[in-house]
Design a protein around this motif. Structure first.
Motif, PDB file in Angstrom:
ATOM      1  N   VAL A 190      93.314   1.893 101.926  1.00 11.29           N
ATOM      2  CA  VAL A 190      92.546   3.124 102.143  1.00 11.29           C
ATOM      3  C   VAL A 190      91.237   3.067 101.353  1.00 11.29           C
ATOM      4  O   VAL A 190      90.173   3.485 101.833  1.00 11.29           O
ATOM      5  CB  VAL A 190      93.366   4.360 101.732  1.00 11.29           C
ATOM      6  N   GLY A 191      91.310   2.516 100.152  1.00 17.09           N
ATOM      7  CA  GLY A 191      90.122   2.413  99.309  1.00 17.09           C
ATOM      8  C   GLY A 191      89.041   1.551  99.928  1.00 17.09           C
ATOM      9  O   GLY A 191      87.845   1.856  99.800  1.00 17.09           O
ATOM     10  N   ILE A 192      89.440   0.482 100.597  1.00 18.29           N
ATOM     11  CA  ILE A 192      88.467  -0.402 101.256  1.00 18.29           C
ATOM     12  C   ILE A 192      87.690   0.363 102.325  1.00 18.29           C
ATOM     13  O   ILE A 192      86.465   0.249 102.429  1.00 18.29           O
ATOM     14  CB  ILE A 192      89.189  -1.620 101.856  1.00 18.29           C
ATOM     15  N   ARG A 193      88.397   1.167 103.113  1.00 22.25           N
ATOM     16  CA  ARG A 193      87.723   1.949 104.156  1.00 22.25           C
ATOM     17  C   ARG A 193      86.835   3.035 103.547  1.00 22.25           C
ATOM     18  O   ARG A 193      85.717   3.272 104.016  1.00 22.25           O
ATOM     19  CB  ARG A 193      88.764   2.588 105.093  1.00 22.25           C
ATOM     20  N   THR A 194      87.333   3.686 102.493  1.00 22.99           N
ATOM     21  CA  THR A 194      86.549   4.748 101.859  1.00 22.99           C
ATOM     22  C   THR A 194      85.302   4.177 101.196  1.00 22.99           C
ATOM     23  O   THR A 194      84.241   4.815 101.202  1.00 22.99           O
ATOM     24  CB  THR A 194      87.408   5.495 100.829  1.00 22.99           C
ATOM     25  N   TYR A 234      81.828  -7.674  98.487  1.00 21.36           N
ATOM     26  CA  TYR A 234      82.224  -7.955  97.105  1.00 21.36           C
ATOM     27  C   TYR A 234      83.030  -6.795  96.528  1.00 21.36           C
ATOM     28  O   TYR A 234      84.099  -6.997  95.940  1.00 21.36           O
ATOM     29  CB  TYR A 234      80.978  -8.221  96.272  1.00 21.36           C
ATOM     30  N   VAL A 235      82.532  -5.570  96.696  1.00 21.55           N
ATOM     31  CA  VAL A 235      83.225  -4.396  96.157  1.00 21.55           C
ATOM     32  C   VAL A 235      84.585  -4.228  96.822  1.00 21.55           C
ATOM     33  O   VAL A 235      85.594  -3.947  96.161  1.00 21.55           O
ATOM     34  CB  VAL A 235      82.353  -3.129  96.340  1.00 21.55           C
ATOM     35  N   GLN A 236      84.644  -4.433  98.137  1.00 16.58           N
ATOM     36  CA  GLN A 236      85.924  -4.324  98.842  1.00 16.58           C
ATOM     37  C   GLN A 236      86.907  -5.391  98.378  1.00 16.58           C
ATOM     38  O   GLN A 236      88.110  -5.134  98.278  1.00 16.58           O
ATOM     39  CB  GLN A 236      85.698  -4.412 100.344  1.00 16.58           C
ATOM     40  N   LYS A 237      86.401  -6.591  98.088  1.00 19.80           N
ATOM     41  CA  LYS A 237      87.290  -7.644  97.572  1.00 19.80           C
ATOM     42  C   LYS A 237      87.902  -7.226  96.239  1.00 19.80           C
ATOM     43  O   LYS A 237      89.109  -7.397  96.009  1.00 19.80           O
ATOM     44  CB  LYS A 237      86.521  -8.958  97.393  1.00 19.80           C
ATOM     45  N   MET A 238      87.091  -6.654  95.352  1.00 23.81           N
ATOM     46  CA  MET A 238      87.602  -6.212  94.058  1.00 23.81           C
ATOM     47  C   MET A 238      88.660  -5.112  94.234  1.00 23.81           C
ATOM     48  O   MET A 238      89.685  -5.104  93.546  1.00 23.81           O
ATOM     49  CB  MET A 238      86.460  -5.699  93.178  1.00 23.81           C
ATOM     50  N   ILE A 239      88.414  -4.191  95.168  1.00 19.85           N
ATOM     51  CA  ILE A 239      89.389  -3.121  95.429  1.00 19.85           C
ATOM     52  C   ILE A 239      90.683  -3.716  95.968  1.00 19.85           C
ATOM     53  O   ILE A 239      91.786  -3.344  95.550  1.00 19.85           O
ATOM     54  CB  ILE A 239      88.809  -2.102  96.433  1.00 19.85           C
TER      55      ILE A 239
END
Length: 470
Positions: free
Chosen positions: A309-313, A330-335
């Motif tokens: 859910v965090g990746i989509r948000t 990059y940010v989505q990978k970290m999440i």
């Protein structure tokens, strides 16, 4: 008060004297000189027409990158300073401003020195330093800015509600200066922000985003973020982040406040990295928790799937804040990966598990481990020490595997085109499934990193999948 002023700026004062113009350093450069902070962006205000004055500076001081905004009586240019430093100058005429309530764009009129200083956002930016030979170096302080600098307090020159109504972005700047300088907003400033916070909606997202990312780049971002939250500004500009606030109790069991945990994570991370987008990843790493929060008597509070859910948000927030989409992956990978090292730190670690983490994190592995360490916010020092020691063991294991550089840049020995050619299949789920099986086999050490071995494996995998269909 003795300030060291570059001779180059006094030469500008000499040019002003020849033109019988009052000439002053104003704004952030004066503030930063007093605070002994480095600054090369210089605002110069003159009593008169700045346009011909700016052209004369360009000619005599060998200015470059000259930009003129005649409509706004403003000019920008760069001039050489001492020891290879280049100063970025913005020259403006003294002005006074009035505002349409529906816009933050001012209606400007020619004004006096007093008019110009009164329109500034905070008293610490309402200081002027004379560059003219008569009174050279004198500081003009009409609004007690020197006192506020000494006391480390943010105040506005005029009534704060009027100041923030005229330009609502100044509320973001209050939070930013608090985070950057460690100053405390005066009580009346906070009260005005609470009253005026909805007015931030008339400001463009790009301008809001610029101030927000400056808060995120500051030594202690939580100082500014807490101010945004407490005044209601965070709810207006990033409601998905604001939603993380609060603790819910069921049967006497509560979960920690996700928003303030997040602020702590960012502060934990900040001394160890200037990577702005890793800090943003820390801000968003638990962004999916409010939507996935569940309670059961057996397991208590759970947040299953909050990373997905965090990746989509995160993608939604990037679009809303007009952030560069080039940093989203990059940010989505970290999440997606921020929980992955935790199980490894609690058990005997296999080489294949470490290889898989290294493969999935790639060149961002060190950033991921830094985020995981920052994510430990327990108030129990023994618990923290144990977790940190376990993370150290994971990092040692990564070094022992000895394939860090290879896996960071890892590419399979054959790609999708090779697989389609060898098996005579097209794009689709079958191709993806076979390619994933091959990659897993190499990472787990079941086949060597070799083209021929990979081809042999995919053929066997394809035959197996075809057999299972029959």
């Amino acid at each position: 008060m003795t300030l060291t002023i570059p001779d180059t700026l006094f030469r500008i004062g000499d040019i002003a004297d020849r033109n019988a113009m009052g000439c002053y350093l104003v704004g952030g450069f004066v503030r930063d000189m007093i605070l002994q902070r480095p600054c090369t962006d210089i605002d110069i205000m003159v009593i008169g027409d700045p346009v011909p004055f700016a052209k004369q500076i360009r000619k005599e001081l060998h200015g470059k990158n000259f930009v003129l905004f005649e409509r706004f009586r403003t000019a920008q240019l760069e001039i050489p300073g001492p020891e290879g430093v280049h100063y970025k100058l913005e020259l403006v005429g003294a002005r006074k401003e009035s505002y349409n309530p529906e816009s933050r764009k001012p209606i400007t009129l020619t004004g006096t020195l007093e008019d110009d200083l009164a329109r500034r956002d905070f008293t610490l930016n309402a200081l002027a330093l004379s560059l003219n030979r008569q009174g050279r170096g004198d500081i003009i302080d009409q609004h007690n800015g020197l006192r506020d600098l000494k006391e480390e307090i943010l105040r506005t020159p005029l009534d704060p509600e009027q100041t923030f109504s005229d330009d609502p972005l100044r509320m973001m700047r209050a939070a930013r200066f608090a985070a950057q300088l460690g100053f405390t907003p005066a009580e009346e400033v906070i009260e005005a922000m609470e009253t005026m916070h909805k007015r931030i909606t008339i400001v463009s997202r790009e301008r809001i985003s610029t101030e927000f990312l400056k808060i995120m780049s500051s030594p202690r971002p939580s100082v500014g973020l807490i101010i945004l939250h407490q005044t209601g500004l965070l709810q207006e500009i990033m409601p998905d982040v604001a939603t993380m606030a609060g603790i819910e109790q069921v049967d006497g069991m509560g979960h920690k406040d996700t928003l303030f945990h997040t602020f702590k994570v960012i502060d934990n991370l900040s001394p160890h990295t200037d990577n702005l987008w890793l800090r943003v990843a820390a801000l968003l790493h638990d962004i999916g928790k409010p939507a996935t929060k569940r309670f059961s008597k057996q397991h208590g509070w759970t947040f299953h799937g909050h990373d997905a859910v965090g990746i989509r948000t995160a993608a939604k927030i990037f679009r809303e804040m007009r952030w560069p989409m080039s940093h989203l992956d990059y940010v989505q990978k970290m999440i997606r990966l921020h929980h992955r090292p935790i199980p490894l730190s609690k058990e005997e670690i296999s080489d294949s598990a470490v290889r898989r983490l290294m493969f999935d994190a790639g060149e961002d592995l060190l950033d991921l481990m830094a985020l995981c360490r920052a994510d430990v916010t327990s108030k129990n020092p023994r618990k923290v020490a144990k977790i940190m020691n376990n993370f150290t063991n994971v990092e040692k294991k990564i070094e022992e595997v000895g394939e860090k550089d290879l896996l960071a840049k890892w590419r399979p020995p054959i790609d999708g085109l090779d697989i389609m050619k060898e098996l005579g299949i097209g794009e689709g789920r079958l191709l993806g499934a076979i390619k994933k099986q091959m990659e897993n086999a190499i990472i787990d050490g079941r086949i060597p990193y070799d083209r021929e071995a990979a081809i042999t494996f995919i053929k066997a995998a394809y035959e197996q999948l075809q057999h299972e269909k029959e």
